[in-house]
Design a protein around this motif. Sequence first.
Motif, PDB file in Angstrom:
ATOM      1  N   GLY A   1       0.812  -1.209   0.000  1.00 40.29           N
ATOM      2  CA  GLY A   1       0.000   0.000   0.000  1.00 40.29           C
ATOM      3  C   GLY A   1       0.845   1.259   0.000  1.00 40.29           C
ATOM      4  N   THR A   2       1.934   1.230   0.747  1.00 44.66           N
ATOM      5  CA  THR A   2       2.824   2.384   0.802  1.00 44.66           C
ATOM      6  C   THR A   2       3.486   2.637  -0.549  1.00 44.66           C
ATOM      7  N   VAL A   3       3.950   1.560  -1.215  1.00 44.35           N
ATOM      8  CA  VAL A   3       4.568   1.691  -2.534  1.00 44.35           C
ATOM      9  C   VAL A   3       3.567   2.275  -3.529  1.00 44.35           C
ATOM     10  N   LEU A   4       2.314   1.826  -3.467  1.00 47.19           N
ATOM     11  CA  LEU A   4       1.284   2.347  -4.364  1.00 47.19           C
ATOM     12  C   LEU A   4       1.092   3.840  -4.164  1.00 47.19           C
ATOM     13  N   LEU A   5       1.103   4.268  -2.905  1.00 50.41           N
ATOM     14  CA  LEU A   5       0.945   5.699  -2.632  1.00 50.41           C
ATOM     15  C   LEU A   5       2.128   6.504  -3.145  1.00 50.41           C
ATOM     16  N   VAL A   6       3.331   6.009  -2.867  1.00 48.66           N
ATOM     17  CA  VAL A   6       4.533   6.755  -3.233  1.00 48.66           C
ATOM     18  C   VAL A   6       4.661   6.881  -4.752  1.00 48.66           C
ATOM     19  N   THR A   7       4.338   5.806  -5.474  1.00 48.56           N
ATOM     20  CA  THR A   7       4.469   5.830  -6.931  1.00 48.56           C
ATOM     21  C   THR A   7       3.233   6.398  -7.611  1.00 48.56           C
ATOM     22  N   ARG A   8       2.143   6.627  -6.844  1.00 50.00           N
ATOM     23  CA  ARG A   8       0.891   7.177  -7.371  1.00 50.00           C
ATOM     24  C   ARG A   8       0.313   6.325  -8.488  1.00 50.00           C
ATOM     25  N   GLY A   9       0.531   5.008  -8.381  1.00 51.45           N
ATOM     26  CA  GLY A   9      -0.033   4.078  -9.349  1.00 51.45           C
ATOM     27  C   GLY A   9       0.582   4.167 -10.728  1.00 51.45           C
ATOM     28  N   GLN A  10       1.773   4.730 -10.842  1.00 48.60           N
ATOM     29  CA  GLN A  10       2.398   4.942 -12.149  1.00 48.60           C
ATOM     30  C   GLN A  10       3.746   4.238 -12.248  1.00 48.60           C
ATOM     31  N   GLY A  11       3.807   3.016 -11.735  1.00 47.34           N
ATOM     32  CA  GLY A  11       5.046   2.260 -11.800  1.00 47.34           C
ATOM     33  C   GLY A  11       6.018   2.675 -10.716  1.00 47.34           C
ATOM     34  N   VAL A  12       7.292   2.396 -10.950  1.00 41.20           N
ATOM     35  CA  VAL A  12       8.298   2.617  -9.912  1.00 41.20           C
ATOM     36  C   VAL A  12       8.812   4.054  -9.885  1.00 41.20           C
ATOM     37  N   HIS A  13       8.383   4.885 -10.813  1.00 40.16           N
ATOM     38  CA  HIS A  13       8.856   6.267 -10.828  1.00 40.16           C
ATOM     39  C   HIS A  13       8.259   7.039  -9.654  1.00 40.16           C
ATOM     40  N   VAL A  14       9.119   7.739  -8.934  1.00 36.94           N
ATOM     41  CA  VAL A  14       8.697   8.562  -7.806  1.00 36.94           C
ATOM     42  C   VAL A  14       9.006  10.016  -8.129  1.00 36.94           C
ATOM     43  N   ASP A  15       8.024  10.871  -7.971  1.00 36.55           N
ATOM     44  CA  ASP A  15       8.235  12.295  -8.216  1.00 36.55           C
ATOM     45  C   ASP A  15       9.269  12.815  -7.220  1.00 36.55           C
ATOM     46  N   PRO A  16      10.442  13.238  -7.688  1.00 36.61           N
ATOM     47  CA  PRO A  16      11.496  13.690  -6.763  1.00 36.61           C
ATOM     48  C   PRO A  16      11.051  14.836  -5.861  1.00 36.61           C
ATOM     49  N   ALA A  17      10.096  15.617  -6.318  1.00 39.52           N
ATOM     50  CA  ALA A  17       9.647  16.750  -5.515  1.00 39.52           C
ATOM     51  C   ALA A  17       8.955  16.295  -4.242  1.00 39.52           C
ATOM     52  N   TYR A  18       8.367  15.095  -4.262  1.00 39.68           N
ATOM     53  CA  TYR A  18       7.615  14.611  -3.109  1.00 39.68           C
ATOM     54  C   TYR A  18       8.386  13.610  -2.261  1.00 39.68           C
ATOM     55  N   LEU A  19       9.548  13.157  -2.752  1.00 41.59           N
ATOM     56  CA  LEU A  19      10.294  12.109  -2.042  1.00 41.59           C
ATOM     57  C   LEU A  19      10.662  12.501  -0.611  1.00 41.59           C
ATOM     58  N   PRO A  20      11.152  13.725  -0.349  1.00 41.60           N
ATOM     59  CA  PRO A  20      11.456  14.076   1.050  1.00 41.60           C
ATOM     60  C   PRO A  20      10.233  13.980   1.961  1.00 41.60           C
ATOM     61  N   GLY A  21       9.076  14.385   1.461  1.00 43.96           N
ATOM     62  CA  GLY A  21       7.865  14.292   2.269  1.00 43.96           C
ATOM     63  C   GLY A  21       7.470  12.856   2.540  1.00 43.96           C
ATOM     64  N   PHE A  22       7.608  11.981   1.518  1.00 37.69           N
ATOM     65  CA  PHE A  22       7.272  10.579   1.714  1.00 37.69           C
ATOM     66  C   PHE A  22       8.218   9.924   2.716  1.00 37.69           C
ATOM     67  N   LEU A  23       9.510  10.243   2.626  1.00 39.38           N
ATOM     68  CA  LEU A  23      10.482   9.688   3.576  1.00 39.38           C
ATOM     69  C   LEU A  23      10.219  10.187   4.991  1.00 39.38           C
ATOM     70  N   ALA A  24       9.846  11.452   5.109  1.00 41.88           N
ATOM     71  CA  ALA A  24       9.520  12.002   6.424  1.00 41.88           C
ATOM     72  C   ALA A  24       8.303  11.298   7.012  1.00 41.88           C
ATOM     73  N   ALA A  25       7.302  11.015   6.175  1.00 37.84           N
ATOM     74  CA  ALA A  25       6.107  10.322   6.651  1.00 37.84           C
ATOM     75  C   ALA A  25       6.443   8.915   7.124  1.00 37.84           C
ATOM     76  N   ALA A  26       7.311   8.207   6.383  1.00 37.75           N
ATOM     77  CA  ALA A  26       7.732   6.863   6.800  1.00 37.75           C
ATOM     78  C   ALA A  26       8.513   6.919   8.104  1.00 37.75           C
TER      79      ALA A  26
END
Length: 307
Positions: free
Chosen positions: A146-171
Amino acid sequence: MVDMVEGKAGMMAGVSARRATAIGAGALLLWSTLALLTTLTGPIPPFETEAVAFAVGGLTGIVWMTARGRSPLAALRQPPAAWILGVGGLFGYHFLFFLALKSAPAAEANLINYLWPLLIVLFAGLLPGERLGRRQVLGALVGLAGTVLLVTRGQGVHVDPAYLPGFLAAAGAAITWGAYSALSRLLGAVPTDAVAFFCLATAALSALCHAALEVTVVPDAGQAALLGLMGLGPVGAAFFVWDIGMKKGDIHTLGALSYATPLMSTLLLILAGRAQPSWVVAAACALIIAGAVIASWNARRGAAEGL
């Protein structure tokens, strides 16, 4: 409230545990409002937000214990381990949580943060007298999906670099709160009143970090009211009732009840127009909750069989 729970402990341990569990569950309702209140504070930076809210929560706690005839000095005298866990848990979690909400989409960051109910179940399995089974591991993997789905926004393994710090902070916030909650079980002799001073210490550290790293944003009347509300509720009373639940209640039941919190929190964000409903959010939320339920099933069944 604290007196009621502690006063029954010696005579009716079963009733006291049930009451403590019910009291602890009150924190979940309060925490479901935290994401929305945080986003409504707008441009106020994380450390400033944390400093003001925790100061309100800590001072309110001291006023409450004084009004109930309890000595604040007695609550202040605690062993170093209690201070490290209390201040480290409160300060670390909330800074990471506020940072996540201000640097990533609110719904996704909020749900990643709410992996902490699952982590409480996993960490509780490592406590003395508990064990970590296959269902706990399976639940962790489902929650991770579920976490991977949220981070990738359902678009494969690509993660928007702009949001990565926020996702890491949430984890990081989820890990911090899961560890704090489970380890609190080992410090049952520390009175709940001490949480007021942990809040004040957290406020002081936040103020220092704010002065060194951030530019002060003077809140308007509405933002000041929101900060005060946070200090009274999800960054105040919630910690006191949660401490009671973790130390005297059923930790597995509280872990199971916690799974409803991300649903309530995300629903509030959507209703307030601070997040958009989508299949990604719905599917990820279902996976995270399913993983937590799977992970806690054996523990809750075992507890029921022991009654």
